[in-house]
Design an enzyme around this catalytic site. Structure first.
Site, mmCIF file in Angstrom:
data_model
loop_
_atom_site.group_PDB
_atom_site.id
_atom_site.type_symbol
_atom_site.label_atom_id
_atom_site.label_comp_id
_atom_site.label_asym_id
_atom_site.label_seq_id
_atom_site.Cartn_x
_atom_site.Cartn_y
_atom_site.Cartn_z
ATOM 1 N N CYS A 1 1.018 -1.177 -0.053
ATOM 2 C CA CYS A 1 0.015 0.079 -0.109
ATOM 3 C C CYS A 1 0.804 1.475 -0.046
ATOM 4 C CB CYS A 1 -0.931 -0.029 1.262
ATOM 5 S SG CYS A 1 -1.911 1.391 1.365
ATOM 6 N N GLY B 1 0.323 -10.379 2.651
ATOM 7 C CA GLY B 1 0.073 -9.513 1.395
ATOM 8 C C GLY B 1 -0.158 -10.161 0.084
ATOM 9 N N GLY C 1 -9.734 -3.363 -14.776
ATOM 10 C CA GLY C 1 -10.057 -3.208 -13.041
ATOM 11 C C GLY C 1 -9.499 -2.146 -12.575
ATOM 12 N N GLY D 1 10.670 -13.583 6.894
ATOM 13 C CA GLY D 1 10.345 -14.490 7.906
ATOM 14 C C GLY D 1 9.768 -16.050 7.587
ATOM 15 N N HIS E 1 -25.450 23.417 1.414
ATOM 16 C CA HIS E 1 -25.534 23.955 -0.057
ATOM 17 C C HIS E 1 -24.704 24.719 -0.327
ATOM 18 C CE1 HIS E 1 -27.309 24.794 -3.874
ATOM 19 N NE2 HIS E 1 -27.325 26.172 -3.509
HETATM 20 P P1 FAD Z 1 0.893 -5.606 1.966
HETATM 21 O O1 FAD Z 1 0.561 -4.196 1.902
HETATM 22 O O2 FAD Z 1 0.843 -6.685 0.601
HETATM 23 O O3 FAD Z 1 2.078 -5.876 2.887
HETATM 24 C C1 FAD Z 1 2.606 -6.875 3.132
HETATM 25 C C2 FAD Z 1 4.064 -7.007 3.488
HETATM 26 O O4 FAD Z 1 4.421 -8.306 4.185
HETATM 27 C C3 FAD Z 1 4.943 -6.477 2.626
HETATM 28 O O5 FAD Z 1 5.737 -5.480 2.887
HETATM 29 C C4 FAD Z 1 5.974 -7.635 2.430
HETATM 30 O O6 FAD Z 1 7.019 -7.390 2.017
HETATM 31 C C5 FAD Z 1 5.860 -8.226 3.471
HETATM 32 N N1 FAD Z 1 6.007 -9.654 3.812
HETATM 33 C C6 FAD Z 1 5.336 -10.639 2.879
HETATM 34 N N2 FAD Z 1 6.129 -11.942 3.087
HETATM 35 C C7 FAD Z 1 6.865 -11.864 4.167
HETATM 36 C C8 FAD Z 1 7.763 -12.462 5.097
HETATM 37 N N3 FAD Z 1 7.655 -13.811 4.704
HETATM 38 N N4 FAD Z 1 8.584 -11.981 5.911
HETATM 39 C C9 FAD Z 1 8.491 -10.760 6.233
HETATM 40 N N5 FAD Z 1 7.729 -9.782 5.429
HETATM 41 C C10 FAD Z 1 6.935 -10.500 4.400
HETATM 42 N N6 FAD Z 1 -5.928 -0.525 -1.485
HETATM 43 C C11 FAD Z 1 -6.793 0.443 -0.897
HETATM 44 O O7 FAD Z 1 -7.809 0.023 -0.299
HETATM 45 N N7 FAD Z 1 -6.937 1.724 -1.554
HETATM 46 C C12 FAD Z 1 -6.272 2.065 -2.656
HETATM 47 O O8 FAD Z 1 -6.133 3.152 -3.167
HETATM 48 C C13 FAD Z 1 -5.432 1.113 -3.414
HETATM 49 N N8 FAD Z 1 -4.458 1.291 -4.106
HETATM 50 C C14 FAD Z 1 -3.720 0.291 -4.660
HETATM 51 C C15 FAD Z 1 -2.932 0.580 -5.846
HETATM 52 C C16 FAD Z 1 -2.001 -0.298 -6.319
HETATM 53 C C17 FAD Z 1 -1.157 0.095 -7.733
HETATM 54 C C18 FAD Z 1 -1.887 -1.516 -5.734
HETATM 55 C C19 FAD Z 1 -1.080 -2.676 -6.261
HETATM 56 C C20 FAD Z 1 -2.746 -1.965 -4.866
HETATM 57 C C21 FAD Z 1 -3.787 -1.064 -4.030
HETATM 58 N N9 FAD Z 1 -4.520 -1.327 -2.953
HETATM 59 C C22 FAD Z 1 -5.285 -0.373 -2.627
HETATM 60 C C23 FAD Z 1 -4.415 -2.463 -2.473
HETATM 61 C C24 FAD Z 1 -3.698 -2.459 -1.156
HETATM 62 O O9 FAD Z 1 -2.388 -1.982 -1.415
HETATM 63 C C25 FAD Z 1 -3.447 -3.782 -0.562
HETATM 64 O O10 FAD Z 1 -4.849 -4.315 -0.172
HETATM 65 C C26 FAD Z 1 -3.099 -3.696 1.073
HETATM 66 O O11 FAD Z 1 -1.707 -3.297 0.918
HETATM 67 C C27 FAD Z 1 -2.935 -5.126 1.814
HETATM 68 O O12 FAD Z 1 -2.342 -4.849 2.877
HETATM 69 P P2 FAD Z 1 -1.628 -6.251 3.622
HETATM 70 O O13 FAD Z 1 -1.222 -5.510 5.058
HETATM 71 O O14 FAD Z 1 -2.717 -7.185 3.678
HETATM 72 O O15 FAD Z 1 -0.491 -6.429 2.683
HETATM 73 P P1 NAI Z 2 -9.044 -6.382 -10.447
HETATM 74 O O1 NAI Z 2 -9.472 -7.654 -10.100
HETATM 75 O O2 NAI Z 2 -9.725 -5.162 -9.885
HETATM 76 O O3 NAI Z 2 -9.273 -6.205 -12.212
HETATM 77 C C1 NAI Z 2 -8.692 -7.059 -12.889
HETATM 78 C C2 NAI Z 2 -9.308 -6.987 -14.258
HETATM 79 O O4 NAI Z 2 -8.906 -7.684 -15.205
HETATM 80 C C3 NAI Z 2 -10.687 -7.583 -14.071
HETATM 81 O O5 NAI Z 2 -11.629 -6.707 -14.751
HETATM 82 C C4 NAI Z 2 -10.899 -8.815 -14.869
HETATM 83 O O6 NAI Z 2 -11.945 -9.164 -15.562
HETATM 84 C C5 NAI Z 2 -9.802 -8.584 -15.973
HETATM 85 N N1 NAI Z 2 -8.934 -9.860 -16.522
HETATM 86 C C6 NAI Z 2 -8.482 -10.770 -15.608
HETATM 87 N N2 NAI Z 2 -7.753 -11.624 -16.370
HETATM 88 C C7 NAI Z 2 -7.746 -11.304 -17.584
HETATM 89 C C8 NAI Z 2 -7.339 -11.242 -18.973
HETATM 90 N N3 NAI Z 2 -6.683 -12.664 -19.096
HETATM 91 N N4 NAI Z 2 -7.343 -10.547 -19.797
HETATM 92 C C9 NAI Z 2 -8.250 -9.390 -19.820
HETATM 93 N N5 NAI Z 2 -8.573 -9.130 -18.654
HETATM 94 C C10 NAI Z 2 -8.602 -9.902 -17.525
HETATM 95 O O7 NAI Z 2 -7.374 -6.519 -10.421
HETATM 96 P P2 NAI Z 2 -6.182 -5.259 -10.528
HETATM 97 O O8 NAI Z 2 -6.744 -4.034 -11.137
HETATM 98 O O9 NAI Z 2 -4.862 -6.154 -10.778
HETATM 99 O O10 NAI Z 2 -6.180 -4.810 -8.904
HETATM 100 C C11 NAI Z 2 -5.667 -6.033 -8.017
HETATM 101 C C12 NAI Z 2 -6.610 -5.429 -6.707
HETATM 102 O O11 NAI Z 2 -5.648 -4.473 -5.975
HETATM 103 C C13 NAI Z 2 -7.618 -5.209 -6.705
HETATM 104 O O12 NAI Z 2 -8.327 -6.379 -6.184
HETATM 105 C C14 NAI Z 2 -7.960 -4.347 -5.844
HETATM 106 O O13 NAI Z 2 -8.798 -4.820 -4.741
HETATM 107 C C15 NAI Z 2 -6.535 -3.539 -5.413
HETATM 108 N N6 NAI Z 2 -6.670 -2.328 -5.611
HETATM 109 C C16 NAI Z 2 -7.263 -1.467 -5.182
HETATM 110 C C17 NAI Z 2 -7.258 -0.151 -5.497
HETATM 111 C C18 NAI Z 2 -8.268 0.904 -4.732
HETATM 112 O O14 NAI Z 2 -8.837 0.529 -3.701
HETATM 113 N N7 NAI Z 2 -8.407 2.247 -5.377
HETATM 114 C C19 NAI Z 2 -6.333 0.531 -6.494
HETATM 115 C C20 NAI Z 2 -5.694 -0.525 -6.887
HETATM 116 C C21 NAI Z 2 -5.810 -1.815 -6.503
#
Ligand code: FAD
Ligand code: NAI
Length: 468
Positions: A41, A144, A182, A114, A446
Site C-alpha cells: 500500500c 499481502g 479493473g 520470516g 448547500h
Molecule cells: P501488503 O501491503 O502487501 O503488505 C505485506 C507485507 O508483508 C509486505 O511489505 C511484504 O514485503 C511483507 N512480507 C511478505 N512476506 C513476508 C515474509 N515472509 N517475511 C517478512 N515480510 C513479508 N487498496 C486500497 O484500499 N486503496 C487504494 O487506493 C489502493 N491502491 C492500490 C494501488 C495499487 C497499484 C496496488 C498494487 C494496490 C492498491 N491497493 C489499494 C491494495 C492495497 O495495497 C492492499 O490491499 C494492501 O496493501 C494489503 O495490505 P496487507 O497488509 O494485507 O499486505
Molecule cells: P482487479 O481484480 O481489480 O481487475 C482485474 C481485471 O482484469 C478484471 O476486470 C478482470 O475481468 C480482468 N481480467 C482478468 N484476467 C484477464 C485477462 N486474461 N485478460 C483481460 N482481462 C482480464 O485487479 P487489479 O486491477 O489488478 O487490482 C488488484 C487488486 O488491487 C484489486 O483487487 C483491488 O482490490 C486492489 N486495488 C485497489 C485499489 C483501490 O482501492 N482504489 C487500487 C488498485 C488496486
C-alpha cells in the site's frame, strides 16, 4: 526475548495489528522482508498511485480546464522525473511515519524474510547477513499479495510491466496497452492518459470494474472514453512479445475467434489481479495449506488451522483493500487480548480514484436481483447539481438502493467528483441501519456534492427528488 505476538509483514494490515497489540499491552514484534516499512500500500500501491493521480490531474486541469475558468498560462509541460521524485518523497515521508509509530509503541522491528520453523518460532533472514530466530506465543500473518502475471505474458519488467514498474516510468510513454479493466488498469491508465499517452484497455469481460454496480461501469466508461482511453471488451490477450523499445500484443475476440486486434506499443501493463503471497513462509512446517487461490484459510476469528496463528489482509479471503486489512489487524489484536470485536464486511467501501471517482458500499443492484431482495432504486445525476456546475464536474450520478418494504438503505453507488469522500456518509448511515427517508430528511449543506446523495435518497424513498 519471547514475544506475546509477532506480526509477519508491515503493510496496512500488519503495522496496524502491531500497534493495536502494543496498545493492548502485548509485547509485540513485527517482521518485514524489505528494508522499508508499509507494505504494498505505502510503497507500490495506494499512496504512490494516488500521488501520481493527483499530479496528473493537476496537469490535465491546467491543459484542459484553466482556460474556461479564465486562467491564461503558457502551455504546461510534464516534468516526469520531478513527478516521480515528488511521489517518492511522499512515500518516504510515510515510511518514516510508520517507523515512528513502531518506536512510539515500543514495537521491535526485524528486517528480513520470516519463515516458520515451528508453531512458536520463525527464522528471519535479512537480504545480506545472518538470520535470527524470533520466538512468540502468537503470530499474525500479514504477508499481502503480488501481481498475477501468467508466464505466457513474458513479464520482463521493462516493456511488459506491472503496477510496480508503472509507478516509476520516467518519460511519458507514447502508447500503453493495459491488460485488465479493473482498479489498477483504470487508475494507472488515467494517470498516463492525462499526461498524453495513447491508452488501450483490453478487458476479458463485457464491462470494466466488473465487481462494482453496472451503472458505475457504464458511467465511468463514458468519462474515460472522454479522456481518450480506448476499450476493447470481451477480448482475450493471446500473445505478448516484448522487444527492446516496444512490445507487440495480440488479442482475440471472445465472440468471433477469427477476429484479432494487434498493437505495437511502448509498454504493456498487466493488471489482471493479485495473488496472496506466502512464498517461502514455511507454512508446510506448521501444517497450514493454502486454498485453490493461494489464500490462507481462516475461521470467523481469522485464526488459521493452527491455534494461535492468525492471518489478515490480502493473504486471506475477501477484498484486497488496505482499509479491510486494517480492520482485520485491529480485529485480531482485540481477539487475542480477549475482546469480542466485529467486522461488517458488507460495509467495507470500494473506491476507484479515477476522475470522476467511483465509490460503492453494500449490495450492487445485480446482487439484489440475484438474491431476490425487493428494492427501490433512486438516482440523481451530478449535472443537476449547482455545486457540480460551479466546478464543471458534471459527470456521474449517485444511486441509492433501498429495501422496497422497509426502506432500509441496502447499497449506495457513486460516480462523481469526491465520491471517495462522499461514500463515508453512506457507510455511517448503513452502519446504523438508516432508511432512505432518514438520509433524505437530513440537512446537507448547500452547495455541496453531498446534496446529490440526499436527492438520490429522496428519489428512492418517495420518488420525489427536488431538483430534477
Ligand atoms: P501488503 O501491503 O502487501 O503488505 C505485506 C507485507 O508483508 C509486505 O511489505 C511484504 O514485503 C511483507 N512480507 C511478505 N512476506 C513476508 C515474509 N515472509 N517475511 C517478512 N515480510 C513479508 N487498496 C486500497 O484500499 N486503496 C487504494 O487506493 C489502493 N491502491 C492500490 C494501488 C495499487 C497499484 C496496488 C498494487 C494496490 C492498491 N491497493 C489499494 C491494495 C492495497 O495495497 C492492499 O490491499 C494492501 O496493501 C494489503 O495490505 P496487507 O497488509 O494485507 O499486505
Ligand atoms: P482487479 O481484480 O481489480 O481487475 C482485474 C481485471 O482484469 C478484471 O476486470 C478482470 O475481468 C480482468 N481480467 C482478468 N484476467 C484477464 C485477462 N486474461 N485478460 C483481460 N482481462 C482480464 O485487479 P487489479 O486491477 O489488478 O487490482 C488488484 C487488486 O488491487 C484489486 O483487487 C483491488 O482490490 C486492489 N486495488 C485497489 C485499489 C483501490 O482501492 N482504489 C487500487 C488498485 C488496486
Amino acid at each position: 526475548m519471547k514475544y506475546d505476538v509477532t506480526v509477519i509483514g508491515s503493510g496496512p494490515g500488519g503495522y496496524v495489528a502491531a500497534i493495536r497489540c502494543a496498545q493492548l499491552g502485548l509485547r509485540t514484534a513485527i517482521v518485514e522482508r524489505y528494508p522499508v516499512m508499509g507494505g504494498t500500500c505505502l510503497n507500490v500501491g495506494c499512496i504512490p498511485s494516488k500521488a501520481l493521480l493527483d499530479s496528473s490531474e493537476h496537469f490535465h486541469m491546467a491543459t484542459h480546464k484553466f482556460k474556461t475558468h479564465g486562467i491564461e498560462i503558457n502551455t504546461p509541460q510534464v516534468n516526469m522525473q520531478q513527478m516521480i521524485q515528488r511521489k517518492n518523497e511522499v512515500v518516504q515521508d510515510n515510511n518514516k511515519g510508520v517507523e515512528f509509530l513502531m518506536k512510539k509503541n515500543k514495537i521491535d522491528v526485524f528486517f528480513g524474510h520470516g519463515a516458520f520453523v515451528s508453531k512458536n518460532k520463525i527464522k528471519v533472514t535479512p537480504q545480506n547477513g545472518e538470520g535470527v530466530e524470533v520466538e512468540s506465543e502468537k503470530f499474525i500473518i500479514a504477508t499481502g499479495s503480488k501481481p498475477i502475471v501468467p508466464a505466457s505474458f513474458n513479464y520482463d519488467k521493462k516493456r511488459v510491466i506491472t503496477s510496480t514498474e508503472a509507478l516509476n516510468i520516467t518519460d511519458v510513454p507514447k502508447s500503453m496497452l493495459i491488460i485488465g479493466g479493473g482498479v489498477i488498469g483504470l487508475e494507472l491508465g488515467s494517470v498516463y492518459a492525462r499526461l498524453g499517452t495513447e491508452i488501450h484497455v483490453v478487458e476479458y469481460l463485457d464491462r470494466i470494474i466488473p465487481t462494482m454496480d453496472s451503472d458505475c461501469s457504464r458511467e465511468l466508461t463514458k468519462s474515460l472514453k472522454g479522456l481518450g482511453m480506448q476499450f476493447h471488451m470481451r477480448h482475450a490477450v493471446t500473445e505478448v512479445k516484448p522487444g527492446k523499445k516496444s512490445v507487440k500484443v495480440t488479442a482475440q475476440s471472445r465472440d468471433d475467434e477469427s477476429k484479432t486486434l494487434n498493437w505495437e506499443v511502448d509498454y504493456c501493463l498487466v493488471a489482471i489481479g493479485r495473488r496472496p503471497y506466502t512464498d517461502n513462509l514455511g507454512l508446510e512446517n506448521i501444517g497450514i495449506s493454502t486454498d485453490e487461490k493461494g489464500r490462507i484459510p481462516v475461521n470467523a476469528h481469522l485464526e488459521t488451522a493452527v491455534p494461535g496463528i492468525y492471518a489478515i489482509g490480502d493473504v486471506i479471503q475477501g477484498a484486497m483493500l488496505a482499509h479491510k486489512a486494517e480492520e482485520e489487524g485491529v480485529f485480531v489484536a482485540e481477539t487475542i487480548s480477549g475482546q469480542h470485536p466485529h467486522i461488517n464486511y458488507l460495509l467495507i467501501p470500494g473506491v476507484v480514484y479515477t476522475w470522476p471517482e467511483v465509490a460503492g458500499v453494500g449490495y450492487t443492484e445485480e446482487q439484489l436481483k440475484e438474491k431476490g431482495i425487493p428494492y427501490k432504486p433512486g438516482k440523481f445525476p451530478f449535472r443537476a447539481l449547482g455545486r457540480a456546475r460551479a466546478s464543471m464536474d458534471l459527470d456521474g450520478m449517485v444511486k441509492v438502493l433501498a429495501h422496497k418494504e422497509t426502506d432500509e438503505i441496502l447499497g449506495v453507488h457513486i460516480v462523481g467528483a469526491r465520491a471517495a469522500d462522499m461514500i463515508a456518509e453512506a457507510v455511517a448511515l448503513m452502519e446504523f441501519r438508516a432508511s432512505a427517508e432518514d438520509a433524505a430528511r437530513m440537512s446537507h449543506a448547500h452547495p455541496t456534492y453531498t446534496e446529490a446523495f440526499k436527492e438520490a435518497a429522496l428519489a428512492a424513498t418517495a420518488a420525489r427528488p427536488i431538483h430534477i
